[in-house]
Design an enzyme around this catalytic site. Structure first.
Site, mmCIF file in Angstrom:
data_model
loop_
_atom_site.group_PDB
_atom_site.id
_atom_site.type_symbol
_atom_site.label_atom_id
_atom_site.label_comp_id
_atom_site.label_asym_id
_atom_site.label_seq_id
_atom_site.Cartn_x
_atom_site.Cartn_y
_atom_site.Cartn_z
ATOM 1 N N ALA A 23 -3.665 2.827 2.117
ATOM 2 C CA ALA A 23 -4.424 2.956 3.359
ATOM 3 C C ALA A 23 -5.700 3.752 3.125
ATOM 4 O O ALA A 23 -5.661 4.883 2.654
ATOM 5 C CB ALA A 23 -3.572 3.631 4.430
ATOM 6 N N ARG A 76 8.043 2.001 -3.089
ATOM 7 C CA ARG A 76 8.685 3.031 -3.913
ATOM 8 C C ARG A 76 9.377 2.423 -5.139
ATOM 9 O O ARG A 76 9.380 3.014 -6.218
ATOM 10 C CB ARG A 76 9.693 3.819 -3.072
ATOM 11 C CG ARG A 76 9.054 4.663 -1.981
ATOM 12 C CD ARG A 76 10.131 5.296 -1.104
ATOM 13 N NE ARG A 76 9.576 6.165 -0.078
ATOM 14 C CZ ARG A 76 9.183 5.746 1.125
ATOM 15 N NH1 ARG A 76 9.284 4.460 1.439
ATOM 16 N NH2 ARG A 76 8.708 6.592 2.003
ATOM 17 N N TYR A 118 0.725 4.895 13.385
ATOM 18 C CA TYR A 118 -0.685 5.248 13.332
ATOM 19 C C TYR A 118 -1.427 4.603 14.508
ATOM 20 O O TYR A 118 -0.815 4.007 15.378
ATOM 21 C CB TYR A 118 -1.261 4.895 11.965
ATOM 22 C CG TYR A 118 -0.543 5.631 10.852
ATOM 23 C CD1 TYR A 118 -0.410 7.020 10.894
ATOM 24 C CD2 TYR A 118 0.053 4.957 9.791
ATOM 25 C CE1 TYR A 118 0.282 7.712 9.909
ATOM 26 C CE2 TYR A 118 0.749 5.646 8.804
ATOM 27 C CZ TYR A 118 0.857 7.022 8.872
ATOM 28 O OH TYR A 118 1.551 7.705 7.905
ATOM 29 N N PRO A 136 0.837 -1.207 0.000
ATOM 30 C CA PRO A 136 0.000 0.000 0.000
ATOM 31 C C PRO A 136 0.870 1.256 0.000
ATOM 32 O O PRO A 136 1.847 1.335 0.749
ATOM 33 C CB PRO A 136 -0.790 -0.107 1.312
ATOM 34 C CG PRO A 136 -0.675 -1.535 1.725
ATOM 35 C CD PRO A 136 0.625 -2.029 1.198
#
Length: 365
Positions: free
Chosen positions: A57, A324, A182, A23
Site C-alpha cells: 500500500a 505472509r 482503511y 501487497p
C-alpha cells in the site's frame, strides 16, 4: 495441467500463472520514500516465479499513511525513490508489477506493528486523522476529523495523481485499497459511516466514494493496464458491512471496468470476531465469483499448493494471493510447481539449483 500454473488475463495483462504476491506493508520507508529495504524485499520476491507482484500500500498523501514509515506515492521524491528500486528489480526479473494505492483514514497515525501499533499523538510523530464520521477506531485514539466535501475532493485528486505517477513508473497494474478498515472501507461500512449527505446512509451512498475513485483512477491509468480493487467482504461484526453488500459493490465495479476483485475481510472494528483457519475467506470470494464476470482473487491462510489448486479447480476463485506465506517461503511458487508437476520461469543464475527429482521444473527458454 495444473490450474494454478495456467495463464490468466486481467484486462489486457496476461500473467504466466495464477499466483499473486499480495501487497504487504513493510513500514520501512523514509518520509514515504522507498529505501534499500524495498530493493531487497521486492527484489527477492520478484524472483519467486509468481505471476504477479503487487507492491505494498502506497499512501496517496502523507496523512493517509498508517505509520510514519509507510510507503508513499504523492510527490516527485516518493516517485523517484520507488522508480530507482523498480529499475533494479526489472533488470533481473520480468514479473509484472502492480501497486496498491491507499489512504488509511482513521487508522492512520499509528506506530509500527513491532512496537505495538498504538496510536501516535502529534508530539510522538503522529497527526490529525480523518474519516467519514468523527468516530475513532479505538476509544483510546484521538477523534478523527469528519471529512468535508472539499477534503473528499482533495483525496480523490490524490488518488488520481498517484495513479498518474504509477503509470509514469511503468507499473503494470493499480489496485485501489478499499479493505481492512482503511478510508474507503470506512465509507462503505455503516459502522464507521454515519454521514447524512450523499456519501452516507444508503448502500448506494456508502459505495459512492469507492466507485468515484475507481472511476477516476480508471480514466487516467492507461486502458491497456488493469485496475482492480481490494475489498473486505465482511466486517465480521453484526450490522456492519457484509458479503451481500460486497456482491453489490463488486457488480457495480465490474460495470465500471474493474479488472478484478481481490477478496479479503475484516479490519474495520476491534469488535470483529473472526474464525481464522485455512480458506476462512474463500467462501466470500466464491459467492462474489458467482455474481460477476471478472476474475476474483482469494487470499487468507492459503498455504499449501494442493489447497490452492483445489480452490481454483472447484471454481471458488480465479487466482490465489499469498502474503505472509510468501515471506516465510519466498520460493513458494517453485515448490508448488514441483508438487503439482508444472513448470515456471526462474532466473538463469539459479538454474543449477533445480533438484534432480524435478528436472525440467524451470523453463530455460
Amino acid at each position: 495441467m495444473s490450474k494454478l500454473f495456467t495463464p490468466i488475463t486481467l484486462g489486457k495483462l496476461t500473467l504466466d500463472n495464477r499466483i499473486t504476491i499480495a501487497p504487504m506493508c513493510q513500514y520501512s520507508a523514509d518520509l514515504g520514500k522507498a529505501t534499500a529495504w524495498h530493493r531487497i524485499h521486492l527484489g527477492h520476491l520478484a524472483l519467486s516465479g509468481a505471476g504477479l507482484l503487487i507492491v505494498e500500500a502506497a499512501a496517496v498523501e502523507p496523512e493517509g499513511r498508517i505509520t510514519p514509515q509507510d510507503l508513499g506515492l504523492w510527490d516527485d521524491e516518493t516517485e523517484q525513490a520507488l522508480g530507482d528500486v523498480l529499475k533494479d528489480v526489472r533488470q533481473y526479473s520480468p514479473i509484472p508489477v502492480g501497486i496498491q494505492l491507499a489512504h488509511a483514514g482513521r487508522k492512520a497515525s499509528t506506530d509500527v506493528p513491532w512496537r505495538g501499533g498504538n496510536f501516535l499523538q502529534p508530539a510522538e510523530g503522529g497527526w490529525q486523522t480523518s474519516a467519514p464520521s468523527a468516530l475513532p477506531y479505538n476509544e483510546s485514539d484521538d477523534t478523527p476529523a469528519a471529512l468535508t466535501k472539499a477534503r473528499i475532493d482533495e483525496i480523490k485528486q490524490a488518488f488520481i495523481d498517484s495513479a498518474i505517477r504509477a503509470d509514469r513508473l511503468g507499473l503494470d497494474l493499480v489496485e485501489v485499497h478499499a479493505a481492512h478498515g482503511y478510508l474507503l472501507h470506512e465509507f462503505l461500512s455503516p459502522l464507521s459511516n454515519q454521514r447524512e449527505d450523499e456519501y452516507g446512509g444508503s448502500l448506494e451512498n456508502r459505495m459512492r466514494l469507492t466507485l468515484e475513485i475507481f472511476r477516476e483512477v480508471r480514466q487516467v491509468f492507461p486502458a491497456d493496464k488493469p485496475v482492480g480493487v481490494r475489498i473486505s467482504a465482511t466486517d465480521w461484526v453484526e450490522g456492519g458491512w457484509d458479503n451481500e453488500q460486497s456482491i453489490a459493490l463488486s457488480k457495480a465495479l465490474a460495470a465500471e471496468g474493474c479488472a478484478y476483485i481481490h477478496v479479503s475481510s475484516g479490519g474495520l472494528s476491534p469488535a470483529q470476531k473472526i474464525d481464522v483457519g485455512p480458506n476462512y475467506q474463500v467462501s466470500f470470494a466464491a459467492e462474489i465469483k458467482k455474481s460477476v464476470d471478472i476474475p476474483v482473487i482469494a487470499v487468507g491462510l492459503i498455504t499449501e499448493p494442493k489447497q490452492a489448486e483445489a480452490i481454483l479447480v472447484s471454481e471458488q476463485a480465479d487466482m490465489i494471493a499469498l502474503a505472509r506465506g510468501m515471506l516465510y517461503d519466498p520460493r513458494w511458487p517453485w515448490h508448488a510447481a514441483a508438487e503439482l508437476g508444472a513448470k515456471l520461469h526462474a532466473p538463469e543464475q539459479y538454474w543449477r539449483c533445480e533438484p534432480h527429482e524435478v528436472k525440467g521444473l524451470f523453463n530455460q527458454d
